[in-house]
Design a protein around this motif. Sequence first.
Motif, mmCIF file in Angstrom:
data_model
loop_
_atom_site.group_PDB
_atom_site.id
_atom_site.type_symbol
_atom_site.label_atom_id
_atom_site.label_comp_id
_atom_site.label_asym_id
_atom_site.label_seq_id
_atom_site.Cartn_x
_atom_site.Cartn_y
_atom_site.Cartn_z
ATOM 1 N N UNK A 215 -9.579 -22.173 -32.336
ATOM 2 C CA UNK A 215 -9.650 -22.708 -33.699
ATOM 3 C C UNK A 215 -10.216 -24.126 -33.728
ATOM 4 N N UNK A 216 -9.859 -24.936 -32.706
ATOM 5 C CA UNK A 216 -10.334 -26.336 -32.629
ATOM 6 C C UNK A 216 -11.847 -26.419 -32.496
ATOM 7 N N UNK A 217 -12.439 -25.445 -31.809
ATOM 8 C CA UNK A 217 -13.870 -25.495 -31.523
ATOM 9 C C UNK A 217 -14.735 -25.094 -32.721
ATOM 10 N N UNK A 218 -14.145 -24.393 -33.666
ATOM 11 C CA UNK A 218 -14.923 -23.934 -34.829
ATOM 12 C C UNK A 218 -15.555 -25.097 -35.610
ATOM 13 N N UNK A 219 -14.792 -26.172 -35.931
ATOM 14 C CA UNK A 219 -15.402 -27.282 -36.680
ATOM 15 C C UNK A 219 -16.530 -27.988 -35.922
ATOM 16 N N UNK A 220 -16.562 -27.804 -34.571
ATOM 17 C CA UNK A 220 -17.601 -28.445 -33.764
ATOM 18 C C UNK A 220 -18.872 -27.586 -33.693
ATOM 19 N N UNK A 221 -18.881 -26.522 -34.487
ATOM 20 C CA UNK A 221 -20.088 -25.690 -34.549
ATOM 21 C C UNK A 221 -20.135 -24.579 -33.519
ATOM 22 N N UNK A 222 -19.037 -24.412 -32.749
ATOM 23 C CA UNK A 222 -18.995 -23.340 -31.753
ATOM 24 C C UNK A 222 -18.437 -22.079 -32.413
ATOM 25 N N UNK A 223 -19.287 -21.114 -32.640
ATOM 26 C CA UNK A 223 -18.843 -19.875 -33.266
ATOM 27 C C UNK A 223 -18.475 -18.865 -32.177
ATOM 28 N N UNK A 224 -17.203 -18.488 -32.078
ATOM 29 C CA UNK A 224 -16.787 -17.544 -31.032
ATOM 30 C C UNK A 224 -17.561 -16.232 -31.120
ATOM 31 N N UNK A 225 -17.843 -15.662 -29.969
ATOM 32 C CA UNK A 225 -18.546 -14.378 -29.947
ATOM 33 C C UNK A 225 -17.604 -13.278 -29.475
ATOM 34 N N UNK A 226 -18.154 -12.112 -29.242
ATOM 35 C CA UNK A 226 -17.327 -10.957 -28.888
ATOM 36 C C UNK A 226 -16.563 -11.196 -27.583
ATOM 37 N N UNK A 227 -17.139 -11.968 -26.658
ATOM 38 C CA UNK A 227 -16.465 -12.257 -25.379
ATOM 39 C C UNK A 227 -15.196 -13.072 -25.623
ATOM 40 N N UNK A 228 -15.278 -14.056 -26.521
ATOM 41 C CA UNK A 228 -14.120 -14.893 -26.845
ATOM 42 C C UNK A 228 -12.992 -14.039 -27.416
ATOM 43 N N UNK A 229 -13.340 -13.232 -28.394
ATOM 44 C CA UNK A 229 -12.329 -12.386 -29.041
ATOM 45 C C UNK A 229 -11.727 -11.390 -28.053
ATOM 46 N N UNK A 230 -12.552 -10.825 -27.197
ATOM 47 C CA UNK A 230 -12.046 -9.846 -26.223
ATOM 48 C C UNK A 230 -11.024 -10.467 -25.286
ATOM 49 N N UNK A 231 -11.284 -11.708 -24.864
ATOM 50 C CA UNK A 231 -10.341 -12.407 -23.984
ATOM 51 C C UNK A 231 -8.997 -12.593 -24.678
ATOM 52 N N UNK A 232 -9.037 -12.968 -25.957
ATOM 53 C CA UNK A 232 -7.803 -13.171 -26.714
ATOM 54 C C UNK A 232 -7.049 -11.860 -26.944
ATOM 55 N N UNK A 233 -7.783 -10.814 -27.288
ATOM 56 C CA UNK A 233 -7.138 -9.500 -27.501
ATOM 57 C C UNK A 233 -6.446 -9.041 -26.217
ATOM 58 N N UNK A 234 -7.161 -9.170 -25.092
ATOM 59 C CA UNK A 234 -6.589 -8.769 -23.799
ATOM 60 C C UNK A 234 -5.373 -9.618 -23.461
ATOM 61 N N UNK A 235 -5.455 -10.922 -23.751
ATOM 62 C CA UNK A 235 -4.352 -11.831 -23.439
ATOM 63 C C UNK A 235 -3.088 -11.500 -24.213
ATOM 64 N N UNK A 236 -3.212 -11.323 -25.521
ATOM 65 C CA UNK A 236 -2.040 -10.992 -26.330
ATOM 66 C C UNK A 236 -1.500 -9.599 -25.990
#
Length: 550
Positions: A215-236
């Motif tokens: 969430x912190x990186x979003x305001x800095x212009x870093x838009x998460x991609x499918x790899x980011x989301x996959x890591x979070x889904x796997x983690x939870x």
Amino acid sequence: MPRTNGQLNGHYLGITPFLFNALSESYTEFIGKYARSGDLGSGKALHARLIINGLARRTHFAAKLITFYAECKQVNDARKLFDKIPKTNARRWIVLAGAYSRQGIYEEVMGLFKEMQEARMRPNKFVLPSVLKACGHLSDRITGETLHAVILKNEFESDAYVVSALIDMYSKCGKVGKAKRVFDAMGKKDLVALNAMVSGLVQHRHETEALSLFEEMKPQGLKPNVVTYNALIAGFSQADDMAMASKVFALMQDEGVEPDVVSWTSLVSGLVQNFHNRKAFHVFKQMMSAGILPTSATLSSLLPACASLANMKRGREIHGYAIVMGAEKDVYVRSALIDMYAKCGLIYQAGKLFHTMPSKNTVTWNSMIFGYANHGHCDEAIHLFEKMAREEEGKMDHLTFTAALTACSHGGMVKYGESVFKKMVGEHGIKPRLEHYACMVDVLGRGGETRKAYEFIQSMPMEADLFAWGALLGACRQYGDLEIAEVAAKELAKLEPLSAGNGVLLSGLYADVSRWGNVAKVKMSIKKNKKLQRFPGCSWVDVVAEAAQS
């Protein structure tokens, strides 16, 4: 005209720069194509053509061929080509290190890095990611930290791939704090580094912190991609927080990021691991409706749900689908099918699949040994265990011995069980876990050696759990050992203060020896303690092709 560059179909190569470049591009394209498809025969034929044409020694083609052979798992051939290129050529090191790394041959990467140092070749930013990846997978933090110093000295910290590999190395070596410091020290952060950091946090069960960073990186212009989301889904999912895993999956879609097969598989796998089996099938149907084709990983993740629900119809459907999509021979899918058929009671089908497999992994062997043991085919289980010990000893793990001890327990093989336990510790160097001790108590108890089983519990280096004491109490009931039964019942009462089952078992033992006064006392104690619970038994039956509990 002299044949300076060889001959192809009657035409001389090298006639014009244009023709030479066109052929080079064509050869390069085909080598890449054969590498991706694993077409070893066609690739070798092309290599032979390049040798005839005198092009195989050119560094450009040699590098491509090294990658091709490595992708086709022909490591020796890749190494032979590598040795033909001059040592001072930096590209040879980069290509082979990368090829080894992609194939997961991390010891070879480290050996190559050592050779590179001996040849006085300085590591560059192209070879460092491969070596750092190897350090992470081999937990070689010392070498990784040395490379970190090299990165700082050569000012490679501005390279996103080098820094991402460094973050990943520290995370895999258990130093997630250091990984975070490397990430925080980056001037301009990019998505590659963010994904490496999120994955690192998730690996060490810091899912909430990973989500906060996300969430912190979003305001800095870093838009998460499918790899980011996959890591979070796997983690939870791994953290048993399926509510958050599902929330991240929904957020992903809301943000306009299309879930891929990894996203869906992570969600299905997490639901199955957390026993939300019906929901897992629902998600699988949604995945198919979305036009995403499952992979072998998806199918092997879903099959355990069929075993848990005793839903043979769905299991067979998945098996049929695996055959159609060509995944049935995949070792992970086949292992999951064996486990599913065995747990659903179809041990013959499980055995047929097992014995027709060309190659087997640890899970395959363990699933089949457990299957035989749990269905009373104890001799077959032990035969398979011994076969594994002869042919694939290196694949034996703690679960292999649990399966063998289970077979000994169910088959009344006391002496053999004792020898299996001793071999596990003495010959295989596997430290016994609670389940091994519980199995041995069961082996001794079912064999009528209740006193020996009790002494075995007393000799354990850790506190016995309810499975060990429960096995002992059951054996005492079977063989009428009242003295030890009373000890076991007291220990179980400490471990399961709310369970009435152990008291009922002890009451039955008192009744067997006509000690009716003790029977009355136990029953009165159960009645008085209203917190005690009796857990009813249950079974599964198919009702209109759906498993129902009764």
